[in-house]
Design a protein around this motif. Structure first.
Motif, mmCIF file in Angstrom:
data_model
loop_
_atom_site.group_PDB
_atom_site.id
_atom_site.type_symbol
_atom_site.label_atom_id
_atom_site.label_comp_id
_atom_site.label_asym_id
_atom_site.label_seq_id
_atom_site.Cartn_x
_atom_site.Cartn_y
_atom_site.Cartn_z
ATOM 1 N N LEU A 26 21.793 20.517 -50.320
ATOM 2 C CA LEU A 26 21.087 19.469 -51.071
ATOM 3 C C LEU A 26 21.884 18.155 -51.026
ATOM 4 O O LEU A 26 21.308 17.076 -50.864
ATOM 5 N N ALA A 27 23.208 18.281 -51.145
ATOM 6 C CA ALA A 27 24.055 17.082 -51.085
ATOM 7 C C ALA A 27 23.896 16.405 -49.733
ATOM 8 O O ALA A 27 23.763 15.173 -49.656
ATOM 9 N N ALA A 28 23.896 17.187 -48.662
ATOM 10 C CA ALA A 28 23.778 16.609 -47.312
ATOM 11 C C ALA A 28 22.410 15.943 -47.144
ATOM 12 O O ALA A 28 22.312 14.834 -46.620
ATOM 13 N N GLU A 29 21.365 16.620 -47.612
ATOM 14 C CA GLU A 29 20.004 16.065 -47.471
ATOM 15 C C GLU A 29 19.861 14.725 -48.190
ATOM 16 O O GLU A 29 19.130 13.854 -47.744
ATOM 17 N N HIS A 30 20.565 14.585 -49.313
ATOM 18 C CA HIS A 30 20.402 13.367 -50.117
ATOM 19 C C HIS A 30 21.559 12.397 -49.979
ATOM 20 O O HIS A 30 21.633 11.415 -50.717
ATOM 21 N N GLY A 31 22.473 12.694 -49.057
ATOM 22 C CA GLY A 31 23.627 11.805 -48.859
ATOM 23 C C GLY A 31 24.478 11.683 -50.110
ATOM 24 O O GLY A 31 25.102 10.644 -50.352
ATOM 25 N N ALA A 32 24.514 12.742 -50.918
ATOM 26 C CA ALA A 32 25.293 12.692 -52.169
ATOM 27 C C ALA A 32 26.771 12.980 -51.888
ATOM 28 O O ALA A 32 27.111 13.634 -50.899
ATOM 29 N N ILE A 33 27.633 12.481 -52.759
ATOM 30 C CA ILE A 33 29.057 12.829 -52.680
ATOM 31 C C ILE A 33 29.164 14.282 -53.124
ATOM 32 O O ILE A 33 28.724 14.644 -54.220
ATOM 33 N N ASN A 34 29.753 15.098 -52.258
ATOM 34 C CA ASN A 34 29.686 16.543 -52.518
ATOM 35 C C ASN A 34 30.898 17.044 -53.297
ATOM 36 O O ASN A 34 31.922 17.390 -52.730
#
Ligand code: PMP
Ligand code: GLN
Length: 390
Positions: A26-34
């Protein structure tokens, strides 16, 4: 026409995809800081990387199967470390097995010991690989919540949960996700509860080198009585900032190791030879790496805590591990699984909801998520800037 397989009567009907994969995806899909799944965003030590490539390029047997139990050099280095840190002599021949990460060691120990109908006590929140392994072995998990606040062992409840069917107790200190640690008195309590029983212990100690503020890791290996009935698991993924290498180990008395290896040889057989050789050399030539790890991670914890103090999240700085729990009840009343999703998709910071590690419904009402602070300062600062707007 698409042919369908015969109906599958799942062996793990209640198991989905692990939360770590779900949140990292989900982080990768939304470009979130993981800050969800636990792994460093920095490299292993340069010296370790050099050693790995040297061993790969050396050729000969260096890129072929290692001995089933692990390279003797690595097992000896582990034995030396255990003697130095925990004052226990373990035999590298018969009591140490190198595994494909802590995960394989946990799985093999459980398969080696748990029989159909056996009960296995798990302390919730419990790492998510334990229960499926117990179920595959035909056993049943008995969940005992850790006490709040502080996530210590509730000795009364633990005692009450022991039955004639109890075969194994799984303990994980330093504890993921809470960072709780054991005190020396806890080892005594544990030994007392188990004395005279046939219960084995699986001690997941993968965060053994990450304790803060002068705390000392109370390995079960310190305690002769406990060590005599325990499988103790650790992971170089944590210690060497190399979670992708998947190298770990299991220490257990010889008769337990014999059973353990019967499983290990058919689950994994052997672990990547050049990585084992590199880690063995690294342990011998850079013993200061492990010694400096508590300070290294304490600085990260303190930096992150300073940043979090300027948000509306509430927390007590972690005592150990590279995880920080935060209470978000001042900013949202959503259940933690929904909050973690929203934090990732709307605010761009991924976290792990911790209720998924507990069987009881009380845990579903907690408003707590877990962040991983094994990150560059800049990563933590960028994440905190996003958390400040909550
Ligand atoms: N136990 C705990 C408590 C963990 O947090 C982890 C993973 N990070 C493991 C076991 C598995 O370790 P490894 O990645 O070496 O398989
Ligand atoms: N142990 C790591 C954590 O707690 C993740 C390991 C995994 O992804 N299986 O985040």
């Amino acid at each position: 026409m698409r042919l369908m397989p015969p109906p599958i009567d799942s062996k793990l009907p209640r198991v989905g995809t692990t939360i770590f994969t779900v949140m990292s995806r989900l982080a990768a899909e939304h470009g979130a800081i993981n800050l969800s799944q636990g792994f460093p965003d920095f490299d292993p030590p340069e010296r370790l990387l050099d050693l790995a490539s040297q061993h790969m390029r050396k050729g000969g047997a260096g890129n072929q199967y290692a001995p089933m139990a692990g390279l003797p050099g690595l097992r000896h280095a582990i034995a030396a470390k255990v003697a130095e840190y925990y004052g226990r002599t373990v035999d590298p021949e018969d009591e140490i097995t190198v595994t494909s990460g802590g995960t394989e060691a946990l799985f093999c120990a459980i398969q080696a010991i748990v029989r159909a109908g056996d009960e296995v006590i798990l302390l919730d929140p419990a790492y998510d690989s334990y229960e499926p392994a117990v179920e595959l072995a035909g056993g049943r998990a008995v969940h005992v919540p850790l006490q709040r606040p502080g996530f210590g062992i509730d000795w009364q409840r633990l005692g009450d949960s022991i039955s004639p069917r109890t075969r194994l107790l799984v303990v994980n200190f330093p504890h993921n996700p809470s960072g709780a640690t054991l005190a020396a008195a806890d080892l005594e309590q544990l030994a007392e509860r188990l004395r005279g029983t046939g219960i084995f212990v699986l001690a997941d100690e993968v965060y053994e080198h990450m304790l803060f503020d002068g705390r000392r890791h109370q390995s079960l290996l310190w305690h002769a009585e406990l060590a005599a009935r325990s499988f103790v698991v650790s992971s170089f993924g944590k210690t060497c900032h190399a979670t992708g290498w998947k190298v770990g180990y299991c220490i257990a008395p010889s008769p337990l190791t014999q059973e353990f290896r019967k499983v290990h040889q058919f689950v994994q057989f052997v672990v990547a030879t050049p990585l084992q050789a590199a880690i063995a050399d690294f342990m011998r030539s850079c013993p200061e790496h492990a010694r400096e790890l508590p300070d290294f991670y304490q600085r990260k914890r303190d930096h992150f805590a300073g940043l979090l103090a300027r948000t509306r999240l509430r927390f007590e700085p972690a005592h150990s591990t590279y995880f920080q729990l935060v209470d978000y009840s001042a900013v949202s009343d959503l259940p933690d699984t929904e909050f973690a999703r929203l934090l990732t998709t709307r605010h761009g910071v991924a976290a792990i909801p911790i209720s998924v590690f507990s069987a009881d419904t009380a845990a579903k009402n907690e408003r707590i998520v877990r962040f991983c602070f094994a990150k560059h300062e800049a990563t933590l600062e960028a994440a905190a800037a996003r958390l400040r707007v909550l």
